[in-house]
Motif scaffolding. Structure first.
Motif, PDB file in Angstrom:
ATOM      1  N   LEU A   1     176.572  -1.174 -14.658  1.00  0.00           N
ATOM      2  CA  LEU A   1     175.130  -0.949 -14.847  1.00  0.00           C
ATOM      3  C   LEU A   1     174.388  -1.065 -13.525  1.00  0.00           C
ATOM      4  CD1 LEU A   1     174.638  -2.840 -18.216  1.00  0.00           C
ATOM      5  CD2 LEU A   1     173.828  -0.516 -17.772  1.00  0.00           C
ATOM      6  N   HIS A   2     174.690  -2.114 -12.748  1.00  0.00           N
ATOM      7  CA  HIS A   2     174.008  -2.279 -11.463  1.00  0.00           C
ATOM      8  C   HIS A   2     174.428  -1.175 -10.486  1.00  0.00           C
ATOM      9  CE1 HIS A   2     172.016  -5.910 -12.565  1.00  0.00           C
ATOM     10  NE2 HIS A   2     173.131  -6.561 -12.810  1.00  0.00           N
ATOM     11  N   HIS A   3     175.703  -0.824 -10.499  1.00  0.00           N
ATOM     12  CA  HIS A   3     176.211   0.176  -9.559  1.00  0.00           C
ATOM     13  C   HIS A   3     175.534   1.537  -9.768  1.00  0.00           C
ATOM     14  CE1 HIS A   3     179.426   1.289  -6.689  1.00  0.00           C
ATOM     15  NE2 HIS A   3     179.280   2.485  -7.217  1.00  0.00           N
TER      16      HIS A   3
ATOM     17  N   GLY B   1     188.940  -9.173  -2.430  1.00  0.00           N
ATOM     18  CA  GLY B   1     187.879  -9.482  -1.469  1.00  0.00           C
ATOM     19  C   GLY B   1     186.947  -8.290  -1.292  1.00  0.00           C
ATOM     20  N   ARG B   2     187.505  -7.084  -1.284  1.00  0.00           N
ATOM     21  CA  ARG B   2     186.653  -5.884  -1.144  1.00  0.00           C
ATOM     22  C   ARG B   2     185.759  -5.714  -2.374  1.00  0.00           C
ATOM     23  NH1 ARG B   2     191.350  -4.220   1.436  1.00  0.00           N
ATOM     24  NH2 ARG B   2     192.337  -3.158  -0.309  1.00  0.00           N
ATOM     25  N   ILE B   3     186.308  -5.987  -3.542  1.00  0.00           N
ATOM     26  CA  ILE B   3     185.491  -5.881  -4.766  1.00  0.00           C
ATOM     27  C   ILE B   3     184.365  -6.920  -4.720  1.00  0.00           C
ATOM     28  CG2 ILE B   3     185.498  -6.060  -7.315  1.00  0.00           C
ATOM     29  CD1 ILE B   3     187.078  -3.649  -6.232  1.00  0.00           C
ATOM     30  N   GLN B   4     184.712  -8.125  -4.272  1.00  0.00           N
ATOM     31  CA  GLN B   4     183.697  -9.189  -4.218  1.00  0.00           C
ATOM     32  C   GLN B   4     182.548  -8.860  -3.270  1.00  0.00           C
ATOM     33  OE1 GLN B   4     186.573 -12.412  -3.417  1.00  0.00           O
ATOM     34  NE2 GLN B   4     185.561 -13.515  -5.056  1.00  0.00           N
ATOM     35  N   GLU B   5     182.803  -7.973  -2.330  1.00  0.00           N
ATOM     36  CA  GLU B   5     181.753  -7.566  -1.384  1.00  0.00           C
ATOM     37  C   GLU B   5     180.792  -6.532  -1.973  1.00  0.00           C
ATOM     38  OE1 GLU B   5     180.843  -8.855   1.509  1.00  0.00           O
ATOM     39  OE2 GLU B   5     182.310 -10.361   0.893  1.00  0.00           O
ATOM     40  N   MET B   6     181.140  -5.951  -3.106  1.00  0.00           N
ATOM     41  CA  MET B   6     180.272  -4.908  -3.682  1.00  0.00           C
ATOM     42  C   MET B   6     178.962  -5.548  -4.156  1.00  0.00           C
ATOM     43  SD  MET B   6     183.031  -2.744  -5.964  1.00  0.00           S
ATOM     44  CE  MET B   6     181.802  -1.649  -6.681  1.00  0.00           C
ATOM     45  N   ALA B   7     177.837  -4.931  -3.756  1.00  0.00           N
ATOM     46  CA  ALA B   7     176.533  -5.500  -4.133  1.00  0.00           C
ATOM     47  C   ALA B   7     176.399  -5.564  -5.655  1.00  0.00           C
ATOM     48  CB  ALA B   7     175.420  -4.645  -3.538  1.00  0.00           C
ATOM     49  N   SER B   8     176.903  -4.547  -6.340  1.00  0.00           N
ATOM     50  CA  SER B   8     176.768  -4.503  -7.808  1.00  0.00           C
ATOM     51  C   SER B   8     177.598  -5.606  -8.467  1.00  0.00           C
ATOM     52  CB  SER B   8     177.189  -3.124  -8.338  1.00  0.00           C
ATOM     53  OG  SER B   8     178.444  -2.752  -7.814  1.00  0.00           O
ATOM     54  N   TRP B   9     178.737  -5.928  -7.876  1.00  0.00           N
ATOM     55  CA  TRP B   9     179.576  -7.023  -8.390  1.00  0.00           C
ATOM     56  C   TRP B   9     178.824  -8.344  -8.242  1.00  0.00           C
ATOM     57  CZ3 TRP B   9     184.365  -7.696 -10.699  1.00  0.00           C
ATOM     58  CH2 TRP B   9     184.952  -8.958 -10.594  1.00  0.00           C
ATOM     59  N   LYS B  10     178.264  -8.555  -7.052  1.00  0.00           N
ATOM     60  CA  LYS B  10     177.540  -9.810  -6.803  1.00  0.00           C
ATOM     61  C   LYS B  10     176.386  -9.971  -7.793  1.00  0.00           C
ATOM     62  CE  LYS B  10     178.556 -10.086  -1.887  1.00  0.00           C
ATOM     63  NZ  LYS B  10     178.073  -9.853  -0.548  1.00  0.00           N
ATOM     64  N   LYS B  11     175.697  -8.850  -8.052  1.00  0.00           N
ATOM     65  CA  LYS B  11     174.550  -8.911  -8.954  1.00  0.00           C
ATOM     66  C   LYS B  11     174.969  -9.216 -10.396  1.00  0.00           C
ATOM     67  CE  LYS B  11     170.619  -6.093  -8.449  1.00  0.00           C
ATOM     68  NZ  LYS B  11     170.024  -4.761  -8.312  1.00  0.00           N
ATOM     69  N   ALA B  12     176.202  -8.847 -10.720  1.00  0.00           N
ATOM     70  CA  ALA B  12     176.664  -9.000 -12.111  1.00  0.00           C
ATOM     71  C   ALA B  12     177.133 -10.415 -12.422  1.00  0.00           C
ATOM     72  CB  ALA B  12     177.802  -8.014 -12.372  1.00  0.00           C
ATOM     73  N   LEU B  13     177.329 -11.221 -11.381  1.00  0.00           N
ATOM     74  CA  LEU B  13     177.915 -12.549 -11.590  1.00  0.00           C
ATOM     75  C   LEU B  13     176.897 -13.530 -12.163  1.00  0.00           C
ATOM     76  CD1 LEU B  13     180.030 -12.990  -8.353  1.00  0.00           C
ATOM     77  CD2 LEU B  13     180.667 -11.939 -10.530  1.00  0.00           C
TER      78      LEU B  13
ATOM     79  N   ALA C   1     174.622 -16.793 -12.310  1.00  0.00           N
ATOM     80  CA  ALA C   1     173.810 -17.295 -11.193  1.00  0.00           C
ATOM     81  C   ALA C   1     174.581 -18.228 -10.261  1.00  0.00           C
ATOM     82  CB  ALA C   1     172.583 -17.981 -11.744  1.00  0.00           C
ATOM     83  N   MET C   2     175.309 -19.188 -10.809  1.00  0.00           N
ATOM     84  CA  MET C   2     175.987 -20.171  -9.957  1.00  0.00           C
ATOM     85  C   MET C   2     177.031 -19.527  -9.068  1.00  0.00           C
ATOM     86  SD  MET C   2     176.578 -23.547 -12.234  1.00  0.00           S
ATOM     87  CE  MET C   2     178.153 -23.897 -11.461  1.00  0.00           C
ATOM     88  N   ALA C   3     177.850 -18.618  -9.666  1.00  0.00           N
ATOM     89  CA  ALA C   3     178.918 -17.976  -8.890  1.00  0.00           C
ATOM     90  C   ALA C   3     178.328 -17.061  -7.828  1.00  0.00           C
ATOM     91  CB  ALA C   3     179.828 -17.186  -9.817  1.00  0.00           C
ATOM     92  N   ALA C   4     177.221 -16.392  -8.176  1.00  0.00           N
ATOM     93  CA  ALA C   4     176.628 -15.429  -7.236  1.00  0.00           C
ATOM     94  C   ALA C   4     176.090 -16.124  -5.992  1.00  0.00           C
ATOM     95  CB  ALA C   4     175.525 -14.654  -7.932  1.00  0.00           C
ATOM     96  N   SER C   5     175.572 -17.350  -6.174  1.00  0.00           N
ATOM     97  CA  SER C   5     174.985 -18.025  -5.023  1.00  0.00           C
ATOM     98  C   SER C   5     176.011 -18.856  -4.259  1.00  0.00           C
ATOM     99  CB  SER C   5     173.827 -18.914  -5.498  1.00  0.00           C
ATOM    100  OG  SER C   5     174.327 -19.882  -6.404  1.00  0.00           O
ATOM    101  N   ALA C   6     177.238 -18.962  -4.805  1.00  0.00           N
ATOM    102  CA  ALA C   6     178.267 -19.810  -4.151  1.00  0.00           C
ATOM    103  C   ALA C   6     178.743 -19.205  -2.851  1.00  0.00           C
ATOM    104  CB  ALA C   6     179.440 -20.000  -5.089  1.00  0.00           C
TER     105      ALA C   6
END
Ligand SMILES: N[C@@H](CCC(=O)N[C@@H](CS)C(=O)NCC(=O)O)C(=O)O
Length: 209
Positions: free
Chosen positions: A19-21, A190-202, A204-209
């Motif tokens: 959805l974010h992507h 690691g490459r997936i974790q760098e995707m902005a849409s992935w970060k947005k989907a996490l 709150a706690m995991a996204a800010s870690a």
């Protein structure tokens, strides 16, 4: 569009990343999974399987995260879902692989080991963990070998199978799933974790870690 989900649920992370992507606007309704809300009569009418995620888009009510991802990517005409028939067949192959081989291994270990922390009275079944670890040992080398030759599952760009496979291993470190020796899987993750849409989907706690 309305997405029923629970924050941090791997199957919801897949769908929210898409959805974010693709940038489709959506609203969210959190279903209290630990509190048993997915088994309420109201939610059963929305999804008789009593699972999240569920997407409602007009007169369409869709469960099964992979089907929801495909619907969203097609609706947005996103390259996350390839149009070439051979590429699309391979994407389907890996989506099936994610649910039939990867999930029963990695995600089962994660659930069995972490559920005691969020489901009252849940006791890890070590026999189930043992069976799931055998699947990890069988299928992780397949993924690792594939990713030794490809940046992403279907080549140079991420597609839906990347998100499906990555989401199912979201808790691998916390649950101590033995994936450390698979360097290609970890680099790709690691490459997936760098995707902005992935970060947005996490959550709150995991996204800010
Ligand atoms: N195959 C389904 C699985 C959905 C699923 O199991 N979701 C979990 C959360 S990640 C759930 O709702 N669990 C509650 C339950 O099984 O009672 C999908 O891909 O959507």
């Amino acid at each position: 569009m309305l997405l029923y989900h629970y924050p941090g649920s791997p199957n919801a992370i897949k769908v929210k990343t898409v959805l974010h992507h693709v940038g489709l606007p959506f609203e969210e309704k959190i279903i209290d999974l630990p509190g048993g809300e997915s088994f309420s009569p109201e939610f059963k009418k929305i999804n008789p399987n009593c699972t999240i995620p569920v997407l409602v888009d007009g007169d369409l009510t869709l469960n099964q995260s992979n089907a929801i991802m495909v619907y969203l990517a097609e609706k947005a005409r996103s390259s996350l879902w390839p149009s070439d028939p051979k590429m699309r067949a391979q994407a389907l192959q890996w989506l099936d692989w994610s649910n039939c081989e990867w999930g029963p291994g990695v995600a089962t270990v994660e659930f069995q080991r972490l559920a005691p922390h969020f489901i009252q009275g849940f006791v890890t079944d070590e026999k189930v963990v043992e069976g799931a670890l055998a699947k990890v040992a069988r299928f992780a080398p397949v993924l690792d070998e594939h990713l030794s030759k490809n940046q992403y599952i279907l080549g140079d760009e991420p597609t839906l199978p990347d998100l499906a496979i990555a989401a199912l291993m979201f808790y691998w470190e916390t649950a101590q799933v033995p994936l450390q020796q698979y360097s290609h899987i970890l680099s790709w993750y690691g490459r997936i974790q760098e995707m902005a849409s992935w970060k947005k989907a996490l959550p709150a706690m995991a996204a800010s870690a």
